[in-house]
Design a protein around this motif. Sequence first.
Motif, PDB file in Angstrom:
ATOM      1  N   VAL A  45       0.868  -1.180  -0.151  1.00  0.00           N
ATOM      2  CA  VAL A  45      -0.001   0.146   0.109  1.00  0.00           C
ATOM      3  C   VAL A  45       0.844   1.222  -0.133  1.00  0.00           C
ATOM      4  CG1 VAL A  45      -1.952  -1.164   1.248  1.00  0.00           C
ATOM      5  CG2 VAL A  45      -0.086  -0.022   2.620  1.00  0.00           C
ATOM      6  N   THR A  46       2.327   0.944   0.204  1.00  0.00           N
ATOM      7  CA  THR A  46       3.073   2.218   0.242  1.00  0.00           C
ATOM      8  C   THR A  46       3.612   2.403  -1.322  1.00  0.00           C
ATOM      9  OG1 THR A  46       4.928   1.018   0.519  1.00  0.00           O
ATOM     10  CG2 THR A  46       3.768   1.693   2.531  1.00  0.00           C
ATOM     11  N   GLY A  47       4.221   3.484  -1.390  1.00  0.00           N
ATOM     12  CA  GLY A  47       5.054   3.565  -2.970  1.00  0.00           C
ATOM     13  C   GLY A  47       6.334   2.586  -2.862  1.00  0.00           C
ATOM     14  N   PHE A 355      14.484   2.409 -14.226  1.00  0.00           N
ATOM     15  CA  PHE A 355      14.665   3.474 -13.339  1.00  0.00           C
ATOM     16  C   PHE A 355      13.562   3.445 -12.597  1.00  0.00           C
ATOM     17  CE2 PHE A 355      17.312   5.073 -16.846  1.00  0.00           C
ATOM     18  CZ  PHE A 355      18.373   5.184 -16.307  1.00  0.00           C
ATOM     19  N   ALA A 356      13.349   3.425 -11.374  1.00  0.00           N
ATOM     20  CA  ALA A 356      12.347   2.849 -10.597  1.00  0.00           C
ATOM     21  C   ALA A 356      11.397   3.898 -10.391  1.00  0.00           C
ATOM     22  CB  ALA A 356      12.736   2.497  -8.957  1.00  0.00           C
ATOM     23  N   HIS A 357      10.248   3.795 -10.526  1.00  0.00           N
ATOM     24  CA  HIS A 357       9.146   5.059 -10.480  1.00  0.00           C
ATOM     25  C   HIS A 357       8.496   4.955  -8.882  1.00  0.00           C
ATOM     26  CE1 HIS A 357       6.398   7.701 -11.695  1.00  0.00           C
ATOM     27  NE2 HIS A 357       5.205   6.962 -11.510  1.00  0.00           N
ATOM     28  N   TYR A 358       9.122   5.865  -8.047  1.00  0.00           N
ATOM     29  CA  TYR A 358       8.708   5.883  -6.740  1.00  0.00           C
ATOM     30  C   TYR A 358       7.496   6.966  -6.406  1.00  0.00           C
ATOM     31  CZ  TYR A 358       8.724   6.570  -1.652  1.00  0.00           C
ATOM     32  OH  TYR A 358       8.413   6.830  -0.573  1.00  0.00           O
ATOM     33  N   VAL A 359       6.557   6.640  -6.174  1.00  0.00           N
ATOM     34  CA  VAL A 359       5.406   7.963  -5.886  1.00  0.00           C
ATOM     35  C   VAL A 359       5.063   7.435  -4.240  1.00  0.00           C
ATOM     36  CG1 VAL A 359       3.391   8.957  -6.286  1.00  0.00           C
ATOM     37  CG2 VAL A 359       4.626   8.080  -8.010  1.00  0.00           C
ATOM     38  N   PRO A 360       5.553   8.440  -3.379  1.00  0.00           N
ATOM     39  CA  PRO A 360       5.346   8.214  -1.974  1.00  0.00           C
ATOM     40  C   PRO A 360       3.574   8.130  -1.923  1.00  0.00           C
ATOM     41  CG  PRO A 360       6.291  10.347  -2.288  1.00  0.00           C
ATOM     42  CD  PRO A 360       6.331   9.641  -3.589  1.00  0.00           C
ATOM     43  N   SER A 361       3.326   7.187  -0.913  1.00  0.00           N
ATOM     44  CA  SER A 361       1.734   7.167  -0.327  1.00  0.00           C
ATOM     45  C   SER A 361       1.661   8.169   0.528  1.00  0.00           C
ATOM     46  CB  SER A 361       1.538   6.118  -0.155  1.00  0.00           C
ATOM     47  OG  SER A 361       2.071   5.720   1.089  1.00  0.00           O
ATOM     48  N   LEU A 362       0.399   8.485   0.808  1.00  0.00           N
ATOM     49  CA  LEU A 362       0.139   9.490   1.887  1.00  0.00           C
ATOM     50  C   LEU A 362       0.402   8.981   3.264  1.00  0.00           C
ATOM     51  CD1 LEU A 362      -1.221  12.262   2.696  1.00  0.00           C
ATOM     52  CD2 LEU A 362      -3.534  10.862   2.726  1.00  0.00           C
ATOM     53  N   ALA A 363       0.160   7.717   3.473  1.00  0.00           N
ATOM     54  CA  ALA A 363       0.356   7.167   4.743  1.00  0.00           C
ATOM     55  C   ALA A 363       1.862   7.132   4.962  1.00  0.00           C
ATOM     56  CB  ALA A 363       0.305   5.277   4.483  1.00  0.00           C
ATOM     57  N   GLU A 364       2.912   7.121   4.044  1.00  0.00           N
ATOM     58  CA  GLU A 364       4.184   7.199   4.302  1.00  0.00           C
ATOM     59  C   GLU A 364       4.613   8.736   4.723  1.00  0.00           C
ATOM     60  OE1 GLU A 364       7.051   5.531   1.106  1.00  0.00           O
ATOM     61  OE2 GLU A 364       5.045   5.342  -0.023  1.00  0.00           O
ATOM     62  N   ILE A 365       3.945   9.395   4.128  1.00  0.00           N
ATOM     63  CA  ILE A 365       4.348  11.066   4.184  1.00  0.00           C
ATOM     64  C   ILE A 365       3.786  11.513   5.721  1.00  0.00           C
ATOM     65  CG2 ILE A 365       3.865  13.170   3.602  1.00  0.00           C
ATOM     66  CD1 ILE A 365       3.657  12.150   0.658  1.00  0.00           C
TER      67      ILE A 365
END
Lengths: 411, 247
Positions: A45-47, A355-365
């Motif tokens: 569920v995270t990025g 190149f890894a596509h990383y989009v941080p999730s709201l939960a992580e932030i």
Amino acid sequence: MGLRDNYHRLVDHGPFFFALMLAHALVILLGLTAAYYMEHNGHYVTGMNNQVVWGMPHVFAVFLIVAASGALNVASISSVFNRLAYKRFARLSAILAVSLLAGGLFVLLLDLGRVDRLIIAMTSYNFKSIFAWNIYLYTGFFAIVGIYLWTMMEKRMNRYSKYAGYAAFVWRLILTTGTGSIFGFLAAREAYDTALLAPLFIASSFVYGLAFTVLVLLTMCWTLGITLMDKEFVQKVRGLLIIFTVTVLYFTTVQHLTNIYATQHHGVESYLLLTGGVIPAVFWGVQIVIGSILPLLILAHPTLGLTRHGLSLASVLLLIGGLGQMYVIIIGGQSYPLNIFPGMEATSSWIDGRFAHYVPSLAEIVLGVSGISIAMLATAMALKVLRFLPNPIEENNTSKNKPEAKTAGAA
Amino acid sequence: MSTSNKQTADLARRRFLSGAVALGSVSIASGFTLYTASARPKGEPASSKIRWGLLIDTGKCEDCNICVEACKTENGWEGHRGNLTDPQWIRKVGLTDKRTGKKQSLPVMCLHCEYPPCVDVCPVGASMKRADGIVLVDRHLCIGCRYCMMACPYGARSFVHEKVTNQKPYMPRGQGTVESCTLCAHRIDDGRIPACVEACTKSGREAMLFGDLNDPQSAISKRIVQVSTTKLRADLGLEPNVRYVNF
């Protein structure tokens, strides 16, 4: 109502302080909820993924841990370098340092895949691992700074405070070296694998820690309507922030230049500085422009740089820049593909050649931000319980403030 | 017969049977002996006299997925999301030489390094190397910090990003822990060869050769003496026990 030892507890404060603390408590609650959400469902569920294995929680955690050792700087300057102007803030500096470390560890631990196995991390050690050494460095930091505070606050122990200050200073340098080495020891990742990361982290810690200290002090000033820093101290802090920021820029420049010189690292440097999409945008936009150049311009400004507003604005920008710096180091270093097959173009259904596509999730932030709130709330609670705050100073333009009416001595 | 005597008798019988079945040569393709296998008696630790290894012939490796599918079936891992959160104990990598355009396909998994960085960095000692050279993760100790994944130069490790189902009794997995190729340690201990090697050999490609690198008479040792082999990222000095030939 007497004032003892030139320090006081935080007693009489306005609704702003309560609102601020309530906001921090709410963020912590949200952070715990986010951690539960991640642990319950799993990290999908995270990025984060199997290439970017450390995400936003680590960006915040490492940022706070680095800031923690830097926050002790003010105390170190007074004890180790015998600068009396800083002595008033030594207690606050020390309690802020342990609070920031607690905030960082809070985030780090809640991002573990198995938080429930924390007891294993505390009882089973592999001493070849710098991570295991860091566990000792963190707990040691709590203990040594705790003793340092005791020697500062207990009159009978005051004579030992200089020695405790020395020990804390050395320990904090080792701790940040350890934190930098977590990345520096990773030979497999091209963006890391450099001994420069340890001194870079130490220089960064001076910036983050002092910026946090300035902001906490100024928040106390605004909350209580008192003056804690005279103009001379503002000038000193301003000078230190300039020196530390330039030092970080120096190490960052050297790190990238040495990599650029080596042909084998051209790919990763091009990715980090030019072609990596979000990564170079954060590097140039957040770390360099917003987080370094802009605060330097503010601090160097002949009028704005001497004001508390200028100092606070520069500190906020420096902290934003610090988060950007950690993002570039941690996320940028992982999203660049592993160079398993030099000279070949690699493709697979997995991580190879991409190149890894990383989009941080709201939960992580939210979990990451809650670490900052832990640090701020813990500091505030400590200020309310014990005499960490220096007594206000009288300034010509603030003499109308009646410190006695706003503060109280120890019970 | 008392309960303890019966258990002892059962254990002795199991040991005898597994030893009898496994002793001797394991032949997969007709006329081709892979290695002389013997099951490790239960309760006996892995021996440092053995150093298990793999030799992968990229000249024989075709653009298929047989080894990957065999590993999935044997060990019970499979991704459901089709992205980088899925586990991948072994993967097929397609390579194109930037200068010549020559194309190759080869499997990459945990290379079971002689000096594994994942073991060095693991704070709790969950990443470990058996005496016989197999690198494993103790899933009962792993705290899910993922530092081993940061340290592995081959991207060979997966973090279990979601709940796991249909686990094999001999291959426990768990959400929140790290996992990777075990070289089918459970099969090796039973005197069998890894599932990927078996599948590749059965398919007729015979691109994977498994055996004891410490035994000069083993097929793998003899082949390594004859041909020039490649260790991935040899510059790191990790001495992987999985090597490549014709690469």
